[in-house]
Design an enzyme around this catalytic site. Sequence first.
Site, PDB file in Angstrom:
ATOM      1  N   ASP A 248       0.834  -1.204   0.000  1.00  0.00           N
ATOM      2  CA  ASP A 248       0.000   0.000   0.000  1.00  0.00           C
ATOM      3  C   ASP A 248       0.873   1.259   0.000  1.00  0.00           C
ATOM      4  O   ASP A 248       2.089   1.212   0.269  1.00  0.00           O
ATOM      5  CB  ASP A 248      -0.880  -0.040   1.260  1.00  0.00           C
ATOM      6  CG  ASP A 248      -2.178   0.733   1.099  1.00  0.00           C
ATOM      7  OD1 ASP A 248      -2.300   1.506   0.130  1.00  0.00           O
ATOM      8  OD2 ASP A 248      -3.060   0.575   1.962  1.00  0.00           O
TER       9      ASP A 248
ATOM     10  N   ASP B 215     -10.534   2.093  -3.374  1.00  0.00           N
ATOM     11  CA  ASP B 215     -11.078   1.901  -2.026  1.00  0.00           C
ATOM     12  C   ASP B 215     -12.595   1.971  -2.044  1.00  0.00           C
ATOM     13  O   ASP B 215     -13.235   1.753  -1.025  1.00  0.00           O
ATOM     14  CB  ASP B 215     -10.545   2.986  -1.074  1.00  0.00           C
ATOM     15  CG  ASP B 215      -9.202   2.586  -0.483  1.00  0.00           C
ATOM     16  OD1 ASP B 215      -8.818   1.419  -0.633  1.00  0.00           O
ATOM     17  OD2 ASP B 215      -8.547   3.452   0.132  1.00  0.00           O
TER      18      ASP B 215
HETATM   19  C1  DGJ Z   1      -5.757   1.933   1.886  1.00  0.00           C
HETATM   20  C2  DGJ Z   1      -6.114   0.697   1.121  1.00  0.00           C
HETATM   21  O1  DGJ Z   1      -6.550   1.003  -0.145  1.00  0.00           O
HETATM   22  C3  DGJ Z   1      -7.149  -0.068   1.922  1.00  0.00           C
HETATM   23  O2  DGJ Z   1      -7.588  -1.172   1.198  1.00  0.00           O
HETATM   24  C4  DGJ Z   1      -6.554  -0.478   3.224  1.00  0.00           C
HETATM   25  O3  DGJ Z   1      -5.506  -1.369   3.004  1.00  0.00           O
HETATM   26  C5  DGJ Z   1      -6.066   0.746   3.976  1.00  0.00           C
HETATM   27  N1  DGJ Z   1      -5.220   1.567   3.170  1.00  0.00           N
HETATM   28  C6  DGJ Z   1      -5.342   0.342   5.233  1.00  0.00           C
HETATM   29  O4  DGJ Z   1      -4.757   1.395   5.850  1.00  0.00           O
END
Ligand code: DGJ
Length: 730
Positions: free
Chosen positions: A478, A548
């Site tokens: 990430d 997301d």
């Molecule tokens: C952003 C990601 O896109 C989410 O899926 C998740 O992993 C969060 N970060 C966790 O902090």
Amino acid sequence: MPILYNELDRTFHLQTKESSYVMQIVNEGYLAHIYWGKQVKQARIPIALRYRDRGFSGNPNKEDRAFSLDTLPQEFPAYGNTDFRNPAIQLVCPDGSRITDFRYDSHSITKGKPNLEGLPATYVEDSDEAETLTITLKDDEIDVSVHLQYTVYHELDVLTRSVQIENNGTDAVTLSKIASMNVDMRDTDFEMINLPGAHVRERDIERLPLRRGTQSVSSTRGSSSHHQNPFIALVRPNTTEEVGEAYGFSFVYSGNFDATVEVDQTMQTRVNMGINSFDFSWLLEQGQTFQTPEVVMVYSATGIGEMSRTYHTLYRERLCRGNYRDKERPILINNWEATYFDFDEQSILNIAEKAKQTGIELFVLDDGWFGKRDDDTSSLGDWIVDTNKLPNGLASLANEVKEKGMQFGLWFEPEMISPDSDLYREHPDWCIHVPNRRRSESRNQLVLDFSREDVCKEITKRISTILESAPISYVKWDMNRNMTEMGSSLLPKHRQKEMAHRYMLGLYAVMEELTTRFPDILFESCSGGGGRFDPGMLYYMPQVWTSDNTDAISRLRIQYGTTLVYPVSSMGAHVSVVPNHQVGRVTPLKTRGDVAMDGNLGYELDVTKLADEELETISQQVTLYKSIRQTIQFGDLYRLVNPFEQQNYGSIHVSPDKTEAVLIYVHVLAEANGPFHSVKLAGLDPNKDYQIIETGEIYGGDELMHMGLNVPYPEADFTSILWRLKEHVQ
Ligand code: DGJ
């Protein structure tokens, strides 16, 4: 021979499967662009250039008033000697002047495609797959050469371009702009497509006619970004999914980029693409070279859909790498939206247990397993398991998940550091920052300075230690903020503008090392969802967390836009709970499943809280997806109904041999006493018969594609169908 050089009229003719790209050395050695489009057998005089004396367009040679670089369609224009348009290269010479004059010096044609050192790029597995032309242009005054590299793939309508600049002069020069490609198209009858967006609303499709002057898309955020994708296409006004010309430009890079299109006074269209020159410069010492990233240019004479499928094939087969490149991807369950930071060993095992019962194959432990990370205010950089949450450690948890018959995956955010972390307390200068200035935080975190070798080394070590400590089969990588206060404490002041690109080189080196060291791990990249959904990342990690936003209806547009360039196999798509956490919408589980099955299916919800019927539906979805994922992930995608233009959505995935297909159709809003809808399928074999498994009906491929298929009347909002088609042999 796909690359031909005709000594007589000094033309280069590059032939891809169905297109031609032609250049000519003209006048005193300038490299002119002649043609890019549908293939011609031979590139002869009729398409050569005409010249004319035009006011206010100066002449490098005063004897020839008809010749000006200001109007010449060029391959790699420079600044300073009559071309006033957007240059592809700009540099500061040893004497402080900014004028360069690059002329043809030599060329070579070789089989295959060389790697770009330290950078992601498309590749060949066999040197017979492609051929590469390198044209060297030289500025004799400063003894600097640019090597323009063109590779054509024999079986695809793809041309890749990159540039290497070499300083053989006696002194250093400073690059202030270096594009990876430039092409001057000979007309302006185009519309430009690009993919703007935002966090949780990535890759909208924008399509606008070109106007005179410049129009550009770019990122200055230190990553390719949610806000613009490193991709543009020029299409003819009449181009649709299935007909008309489309020219795609996709940049294999994950950092600051720029794509500028300029319509000039004589109605020609200049496109150049590369590292963003905003806040960039690079000191090139004597004897040094600078390699640009690559641009992948795709030509389609048969619409945007064909352009996309060419990108999909190339990126799936010759950009993605590693053991998972050609493998069906596991159906995963991720605990993020199920628990956020609030979990412990037992709650995780409970989710894994229930998920296993539905046939899900991989459990992914997301953010919050390390340091003291109970929320997003701390611990990034402290990659040590939090024994308060997981008292028996990571290996024990991973093994327990494995014993249940599932694989185990783990989340990291390797490029980040929390000010509240042991790593920061130990190394406060390891983040990107400018001394004596505030360090702006975003999501309570700072960015590690990956332009520094020591930082890269330590992070690689920490991540490797964890990966070696437990049976981990998957990593979610990430990256949750953009870069501010760009500065590195190790770079001298005259090199500070190299920082953003050096960061990318450092990041790519870390990714190269980790993915090589752990070849059996499936890596999925992520940046707050799709903030770094770019070809650069795909080279290291064959999957990306698309957004997301997990709402099925929002996902229609996000996934549709994403597929303009990126293959279905790269798109992570999860079923989550309702009301949806991002938009509050309530959609049926069937629709959520069907939309997620349009990509790499996964789940992101607390299965322990679901009713038995819901679990049963999930089991059925999982079983179904296992039977169709080969076609979805490795078949050809045809977009049928555009959710940016219509209320509904449709796509069909067709197996390469055209014996199987999966149709997904979503009605967004129901309408009182509304019309019936039918959809014309695509990509099938018109001479085959197909049975729709879900209805038992049999139709010819020609009927389905030309007459269309009547889809069920929508009795409610947000309904969908997923129908499997199988070749029917009498
Ligand atoms: C952003 C990601 O896109 C989410 O899926 C998740 O992993 C969060 N970060 C966790 O902090």
